[in-house]
Design an enzyme around this catalytic site. Structure first.
Site, PDB file in Angstrom:
ATOM      1  N   ASP A 165      40.995  36.199  60.616  1.00 56.87           N
ATOM      2  CA  ASP A 165      41.921  36.883  59.720  1.00 56.87           C
ATOM      3  C   ASP A 165      42.286  38.201  60.395  1.00 56.87           C
ATOM      4  OD1 ASP A 165      43.303  37.553  57.269  1.00 56.87           O
ATOM      5  OD2 ASP A 165      41.604  38.857  56.811  1.00 56.87           O
TER       6      ASP A 165
ATOM      7  N   ASP B 278      43.982  41.458  58.684  1.00 59.40           N
ATOM      8  CA  ASP B 278      43.827  42.708  57.945  1.00 59.40           C
ATOM      9  C   ASP B 278      42.384  42.911  57.490  1.00 59.40           C
ATOM     10  OD1 ASP B 278      46.511  42.769  58.330  1.00 59.40           O
ATOM     11  OD2 ASP B 278      47.044  42.300  56.257  1.00 59.40           O
TER      12      ASP B 278
END
Length: 316
Positions: free
Chosen positions: A41, A43
């Site tokens: 991922d 963020d």
């Protein structure tokens, strides 16, 4: 031992467009699942903020949004950093961002992102994440960034980090090259896991031997899709799940400029990244500094990165 291939950054177009089935499609042998990958991922896992909201001031300076939108984005960033984002918040953010971007010129967005990438994103990259990415490359694994943020933001960041593939949200572009305000593919929750499985089938990844990293409970389907999941700076819900499932919990807390981290290695100029973002045939500039010179190294056992509870983050 895995076969090493030259590092090549690719964009992965997730299956948001329906395909017309061939009435009698030719049968081709499936790629044996012998390779491995690490899925990240973006963020709060690789970078310390929301990648999309980080560009709000640049979009304001480029005339794409007004001051009120900048303030609203800053507030959303604060809420996201303090408490993360649950399903309802993610849905509200999706609706807000898609409506705000309606009418934006796509090429202008790409140029703004490319020109401000080093200024805005480079200082936000976690040193622990950059180390982890490098270690996975040294072990012969592909690195895949899987993000809910838009492709125009995520792809240049992928170039900067030397990612092999990028899975990201894609918006509909009209005939005039502007965003229509509709979303063609939303890389979120279960759709992330579906995209990972499709990419694994295409690239021959053995998902039981692959790794995944995320900060959010909304990414549980992605984490469950691989054999070696880890929670990074997890929100409360993901921390609870990780402890219950005996997954490693990593704490990344040292954002560092890549130029400072790799002081002896030449990074591409922002102008070069702008050319990459605008020209589809431009050479990959963001990966020169990273793993190209090491990718052929022999596989080795990976040390721990960050602080893990329960057990080491990297397992064979």
């Amino acid at each position: 031992m895995q076969t090493m291939r030259p590092l090549q950054t690719k964009r992965f177009c997730a299956p948001y467009a329906r395909r017309v089935a061939d009435p009698d499609p030719p049968r081709t042998p499936a790629v044996p699942p012998t390779r491995t990958a690490a899925f990240f991922d973006l963020d709060k896992t690789i970078i310390a903020k929301s990648s999309t909201l980080a560009f709000s001031r640049s979009f304001y300076q480029g005339g794409l949004i007004n001051r009120r939108a900048v303030l609203r984005s800053a507030y959303a960033q604060f809420v996201y950093l303090v408490g993360g984002a649950d399903h309802d918040q993610m849905e509200r953010m999706r609706s807000y961002l898609s409506s705000m971007a309606a009418g934006w010129d796509v090429e202008q967005v790409k140029v703004i992102v490319a020109e401000t990438l080093h200024q805005l994103i480079d200082p936000l990259i976690y040193d622990e994440a950059a180390t982890l990415i490098e270690q996975h490359h040294l072990a012969g694994r592909d690195v895949v960034i899987v993000s809910t943020s838009g492709a125009e933001v995520v792809e240049p960041i992928g170039e900067l980090l030397g990612a092999d593939h990028v899975i990201a949200t894609r918006m509909v572009v009209d005939a005039e090259g502007r965003y229509s305000g509709e979303i063609a593919y939303y890389a979120y929750a279960e759709t992330k896991a579906e995209a990972i499985r499709e990419l694994a089938e295409t690239e021959g990844y053995d998902l039981s031997r692959c790794y995944a990293y995320s900060d959010s409970a909304t990414d549980l389907p992605m984490l469950q899709a691989v054999g070696h999941p880890s929670a990074v700076n997890p929100d409360r819900a993901l921390r609870k799940e990780a402890l219950a499932r005996d997954w490693p919990v990593l704490v990344f807390a040292r954002p560092v400029r890549l130029r400072d981290r790799f002081a002896g290695v030449s990074l591409p100029r922002p102008g070069a990244l702008a050319a990459v973002a605008v020209s589809a045939g431009a050479a990959t500039a963001g990966v020169v500094w990273f793993a190209n010179r090491r990718r052929g190294a022999a596989r080795q056992r990976l040390p721990r990165v960050g602080r893990a509870t329960r057990r080491s983050a990297l397992r064979r």
